[in-house]
Design a protein around this motif. Sequence first.
Motif, PDB file in Angstrom:
ATOM      1  N   ALA A  16       0.655  -1.340   0.166  1.00 56.19           N
ATOM      2  CA  ALA A  16      -0.034   0.002  -0.055  1.00 56.19           C
ATOM      3  C   ALA A  16       0.901   1.321   0.038  1.00 56.19           C
ATOM      4  O   ALA A  16       0.373   2.428  -0.414  1.00 56.19           O
ATOM      5  N   ASP A  17       2.162   1.135   0.647  1.00 64.77           N
ATOM      6  CA  ASP A  17       2.978   2.290   0.574  1.00 64.77           C
ATOM      7  C   ASP A  17       4.452   1.965   0.571  1.00 64.77           C
ATOM      8  O   ASP A  17       4.711   0.709   0.763  1.00 64.77           O
ATOM      9  N   LEU A  18       5.346   2.771   0.662  1.00 65.34           N
ATOM     10  CA  LEU A  18       6.743   2.668   0.866  1.00 65.34           C
ATOM     11  C   LEU A  18       6.992   1.973   2.105  1.00 65.34           C
ATOM     12  O   LEU A  18       8.047   0.860   1.959  1.00 65.34           O
ATOM     13  N   ARG A  19       6.182   2.008   3.128  1.00 66.51           N
ATOM     14  CA  ARG A  19       6.567   1.586   4.379  1.00 66.51           C
ATOM     15  C   ARG A  19       6.542   0.076   4.359  1.00 66.51           C
ATOM     16  O   ARG A  19       6.819  -0.674   4.895  1.00 66.51           O
ATOM     17  N   ALA A  20       5.341  -0.184   3.689  1.00 61.21           N
ATOM     18  CA  ALA A  20       4.844  -1.795   3.784  1.00 61.21           C
ATOM     19  C   ALA A  20       6.010  -2.481   2.987  1.00 61.21           C
ATOM     20  O   ALA A  20       6.540  -3.676   3.260  1.00 61.21           O
ATOM     21  N   PHE A  21       6.501  -1.697   1.882  1.00 63.22           N
ATOM     22  CA  PHE A  21       7.638  -2.609   0.966  1.00 63.22           C
ATOM     23  C   PHE A  21       8.829  -2.492   1.880  1.00 63.22           C
ATOM     24  O   PHE A  21       9.611  -3.545   1.817  1.00 63.22           O
ATOM     25  N   LEU A  22       9.244  -1.672   2.784  1.00 69.64           N
ATOM     26  CA  LEU A  22      10.341  -1.554   3.703  1.00 69.64           C
ATOM     27  C   LEU A  22      10.308  -2.543   4.718  1.00 69.64           C
ATOM     28  O   LEU A  22      11.292  -3.291   5.067  1.00 69.64           O
ATOM     29  N   ALA A  23       9.125  -2.726   5.172  1.00 73.75           N
ATOM     30  CA  ALA A  23       8.830  -3.974   6.126  1.00 73.75           C
ATOM     31  C   ALA A  23       9.043  -5.050   5.609  1.00 73.75           C
ATOM     32  O   ALA A  23       9.611  -6.163   6.032  1.00 73.75           O
ATOM     33  N   TRP A  24       8.570  -5.285   4.359  1.00 71.17           N
ATOM     34  CA  TRP A  24       8.805  -6.693   3.675  1.00 71.17           C
ATOM     35  C   TRP A  24      10.262  -6.963   3.511  1.00 71.17           C
ATOM     36  O   TRP A  24      10.764  -7.866   3.940  1.00 71.17           O
ATOM     37  N   ALA A  25      11.067  -5.785   3.111  1.00 69.72           N
ATOM     38  CA  ALA A  25      12.378  -6.082   3.003  1.00 69.72           C
ATOM     39  C   ALA A  25      13.298  -6.421   4.097  1.00 69.72           C
ATOM     40  O   ALA A  25      14.159  -7.361   4.275  1.00 69.72           O
ATOM     41  N   GLU A  26      12.984  -5.731   5.137  1.00 68.76           N
ATOM     42  CA  GLU A  26      13.712  -5.831   6.494  1.00 68.76           C
ATOM     43  C   GLU A  26      13.341  -7.167   7.069  1.00 68.76           C
ATOM     44  O   GLU A  26      14.208  -7.648   7.693  1.00 68.76           O
ATOM     45  N   ALA A  27      11.926  -7.704   7.077  1.00 74.83           N
ATOM     46  CA  ALA A  27      11.743  -9.058   7.200  1.00 74.83           C
ATOM     47  C   ALA A  27      12.433 -10.096   6.681  1.00 74.83           C
ATOM     48  O   ALA A  27      12.768 -11.188   7.117  1.00 74.83           O
ATOM     49  N   ARG A  28      13.087  -9.956   5.210  1.00 76.43           N
ATOM     50  CA  ARG A  28      13.778 -10.772   4.366  1.00 76.43           C
ATOM     51  C   ARG A  28      15.184 -10.532   4.975  1.00 76.43           C
ATOM     52  O   ARG A  28      15.920 -11.084   4.261  1.00 76.43           O
ATOM     53  N   GLY A  29      15.615  -9.786   5.748  1.00 77.15           N
ATOM     54  CA  GLY A  29      17.098  -9.203   6.126  1.00 77.15           C
ATOM     55  C   GLY A  29      17.625  -8.490   4.771  1.00 77.15           C
ATOM     56  O   GLY A  29      18.729  -8.563   4.666  1.00 77.15           O
ATOM     57  N   ASP A  30      16.835  -7.686   4.055  1.00 71.45           N
ATOM     58  CA  ASP A  30      17.210  -6.881   2.960  1.00 71.45           C
ATOM     59  C   ASP A  30      17.134  -5.342   3.285  1.00 71.45           C
ATOM     60  O   ASP A  30      16.935  -4.671   2.356  1.00 71.45           O
ATOM     61  N   LEU A  31      17.219  -5.198   4.374  1.00 70.24           N
ATOM     62  CA  LEU A  31      17.250  -3.750   4.768  1.00 70.24           C
ATOM     63  C   LEU A  31      18.474  -3.352   5.945  1.00 70.24           C
ATOM     64  O   LEU A  31      18.327  -4.062   6.884  1.00 70.24           O
ATOM     65  N   ALA A  32      19.173  -2.555   5.642  1.00 72.39           N
ATOM     66  CA  ALA A  32      20.191  -2.054   6.627  1.00 72.39           C
ATOM     67  C   ALA A  32      20.057  -0.733   7.108  1.00 72.39           C
ATOM     68  O   ALA A  32      19.872   0.272   6.291  1.00 72.39           O
ATOM     69  N   ARG A  33      20.353  -0.579   8.450  1.00 75.15           N
ATOM     70  CA  ARG A  33      20.166   0.893   9.090  1.00 75.15           C
ATOM     71  C   ARG A  33      21.687   1.174   9.248  1.00 75.15           C
ATOM     72  O   ARG A  33      22.221   0.569   9.934  1.00 75.15           O
ATOM     73  N   ILE A  34      21.975   2.361   8.534  1.00 79.64           N
ATOM     74  CA  ILE A  34      23.108   3.144   8.830  1.00 79.64           C
ATOM     75  C   ILE A  34      23.154   4.035  10.136  1.00 79.64           C
ATOM     76  O   ILE A  34      22.490   5.190   9.949  1.00 79.64           O
ATOM     77  N   ALA A  35      23.848   3.527  11.148  1.00 77.85           N
ATOM     78  CA  ALA A  35      23.696   4.505  12.347  1.00 77.85           C
ATOM     79  C   ALA A  35      24.779   5.502  12.475  1.00 77.85           C
ATOM     80  O   ALA A  35      24.969   6.440  13.038  1.00 77.85           O
ATOM     81  N   ALA A  36      26.060   5.158  11.550  1.00 76.14           N
ATOM     82  CA  ALA A  36      26.908   6.315  11.579  1.00 76.14           C
ATOM     83  C   ALA A  36      26.788   7.239  10.933  1.00 76.14           C
ATOM     84  O   ALA A  36      26.116   7.617  10.003  1.00 76.14           O
ATOM     85  N   PRO A  37      27.486   8.600  11.348  1.00 75.57           N
ATOM     86  CA  PRO A  37      27.141   9.747  10.702  1.00 75.57           C
ATOM     87  C   PRO A  37      27.458   9.659   9.296  1.00 75.57           C
ATOM     88  O   PRO A  37      28.637   9.102   8.799  1.00 75.57           O
ATOM     89  N   VAL A  38      26.805  10.209   8.413  1.00 78.91           N
ATOM     90  CA  VAL A  38      27.068  10.272   6.712  1.00 78.91           C
ATOM     91  C   VAL A  38      26.629  11.701   6.318  1.00 78.91           C
ATOM     92  O   VAL A  38      25.492  12.166   6.490  1.00 78.91           O
ATOM     93  N   SER A  39      27.359  12.105   5.372  1.00 77.28           N
ATOM     94  CA  SER A  39      27.160  13.484   4.721  1.00 77.28           C
ATOM     95  C   SER A  39      26.374  13.456   3.581  1.00 77.28           C
ATOM     96  O   SER A  39      26.392  12.285   2.725  1.00 77.28           O
ATOM     97  N   LEU A  40      25.367  14.369   3.472  1.00 82.04           N
ATOM     98  CA  LEU A  40      24.325  14.358   2.363  1.00 82.04           C
ATOM     99  C   LEU A  40      25.350  14.697   1.124  1.00 82.04           C
ATOM    100  O   LEU A  40      24.691  14.402  -0.115  1.00 82.04           O
ATOM    101  N   ARG A  41      26.367  15.332   1.204  1.00 86.70           N
ATOM    102  CA  ARG A  41      27.009  15.655   0.111  1.00 86.70           C
ATOM    103  C   ARG A  41      28.160  14.749  -0.274  1.00 86.70           C
ATOM    104  O   ARG A  41      29.020  14.459   0.410  1.00 86.70           O
ATOM    105  N   HIS A  42      27.968  13.928  -1.242  1.00 87.18           N
ATOM    106  CA  HIS A  42      28.642  13.000  -1.898  1.00 87.18           C
ATOM    107  C   HIS A  42      29.213  11.802  -1.242  1.00 87.18           C
ATOM    108  O   HIS A  42      29.126  10.629  -1.883  1.00 87.18           O
ATOM    109  N   GLU A  43      29.234  11.731   0.100  1.00 92.69           N
ATOM    110  CA  GLU A  43      29.571  10.731   0.979  1.00 92.69           C
ATOM    111  C   GLU A  43      28.434   9.593   0.780  1.00 92.69           C
ATOM    112  O   GLU A  43      28.582   8.343   0.502  1.00 92.69           O
ATOM    113  N   MET A  44      27.068  10.067   0.827  1.00 90.35           N
ATOM    114  CA  MET A  44      25.980   9.234   1.014  1.00 90.35           C
ATOM    115  C   MET A  44      25.799   8.571  -0.396  1.00 90.35           C
ATOM    116  O   MET A  44      25.523   7.373  -0.578  1.00 90.35           O
TER     117      MET A  44
END
Length: 497
Positions: A16-44
């Motif tokens: 139904a939405d992006l969140r449902a797709f992300l929940a499906w991916a996470e349940a399959r081990g196909d989503l990673a949360r990046i906790a380390a600081p990352v710059s929006l300029r070029h580094e991401m």
Amino acid sequence: MIETPPATPRCLPAFADLRAFLAWAEARGDLARIAAPVSLRHEMTALQLAALRRAGPVLRFDAHDGPGVPVIGNLFGTRARVAAGLGLEPEQIPGFGAFLAGLRSPVPPGRMRDALSHWPMLRAALSARPRTIRHAPVQEAELTGLDALPVQTPWPEDAGPLITWPVVLTRPHGSAAGEFGRYNLGVYRAQVLGPDRLILRWLAHRGGAAHHRSWARAGEPMPVAIALGADPALLLAAALPLPEAVSELGFSGVLRGARTDLVACRSVPLAVPPRAEVILEGWVHPGETAPEGPFGDHTGYYNAAEPFPVMRVSAITCRRDPLYLSTVTGRPPDEPSVIGEVFNDLALPVIRAQIPEVRDLWLPAAACSYRMAVVRIDKRYPGQARRVMMALWGMLPQFSYTKMIVVVDGELDIRSWDDIAWAIATRMDPARDVMLIDRTPMDYLDFAAPLEGLAGKIGIDATTKIGAETAREWGREMRLDPAHEARAEALLAAILP
């Protein structure tokens, strides 16, 4: 005997939405949360591309250096996730392509029994009709300006922050807000100029640009809405090269397996997907442009700055805790090229319906996903390869930008560069088997083109020559008995580690 069109092979539930797709991916081990600081300029960008090259997971950035909205990247970075966005497992993509080909030319049912046998087609048609609702999660909150969004600056020489996954909704002058079949959905990059201004880069041949011209001729500002973080079916429908007469909104219902919901905008006369993450509303006024770019593009080069229309943002609505969806465009492999590989397979049944002798077609991602095509045909008569080349160039607008077509026959693997090179080296004579055409339409981002928007095309006939195509007896291709090859493999498997 009339064949019944194939049923849709969809096996996954509708997202139904992006969140449902992300929940499906996470349940399959196909989503990673990046906790380390990352710059929006070029580094991401570097992280997104590194994950894609490894066929890695969806990335969620929670600790970037921008406004406190999580960023989602690499959403369609694998073939499996693109297929899932269509509701499929990867092996079901060819079958879904056949289903879509049937939708383009459905067999009209004559009797009730025929109608029931066509039920999958009828259900898809019903799913294609959008419906309106009154309350929407995407209108639960508001943002004060574009500076409240964590917009990436992807490449070092980019002109500034760039929204890269916007689904831009427009309609032509003279249409009503409720005429959803006349809406155009397109993915056009949008440069952020300030808290309330964007540049929309739609090329002249795209639907949004055609709508803009109709409003400009009337001397009136055009309403525009941009959905950020839409559901997978809407994202993929907006990116698909659909025929002009096919509504992306309606087609997203076919992909989703459920009707498309819409809600009225707050400040412009348009309707938008109610379960997107963010909606940007605004107006494009006649004659108001600004220099867009330079930005890194899918060719692997920076394109020059050029004037494109400015959108004045009149409202930004969002969910209470929005997510921001982003991607990176560059020299393949990138996310658009992964999506393009799947779209290649979806298009093959449609192509074969028009050109039956085509057995397989490959648009190599390394050739920007459309600049080169390799085609394998069932060859039956002299000159057939040239007929196929000309048919492809004239069949779909997207093939007008394909500047090289290589045609082969037999049992070659057209996704193997070794097989392609062997066919060209042994079945093609440069003086006889090369067709050159001058001054044809071309993507103006092709810096090799001698004139902007016009370039040549080359067709290479690397098929076995028959009949009037050659005066010589053609050589016989060497092949071992398959039984001997199988026994050799079995013997080697027993003695080699």
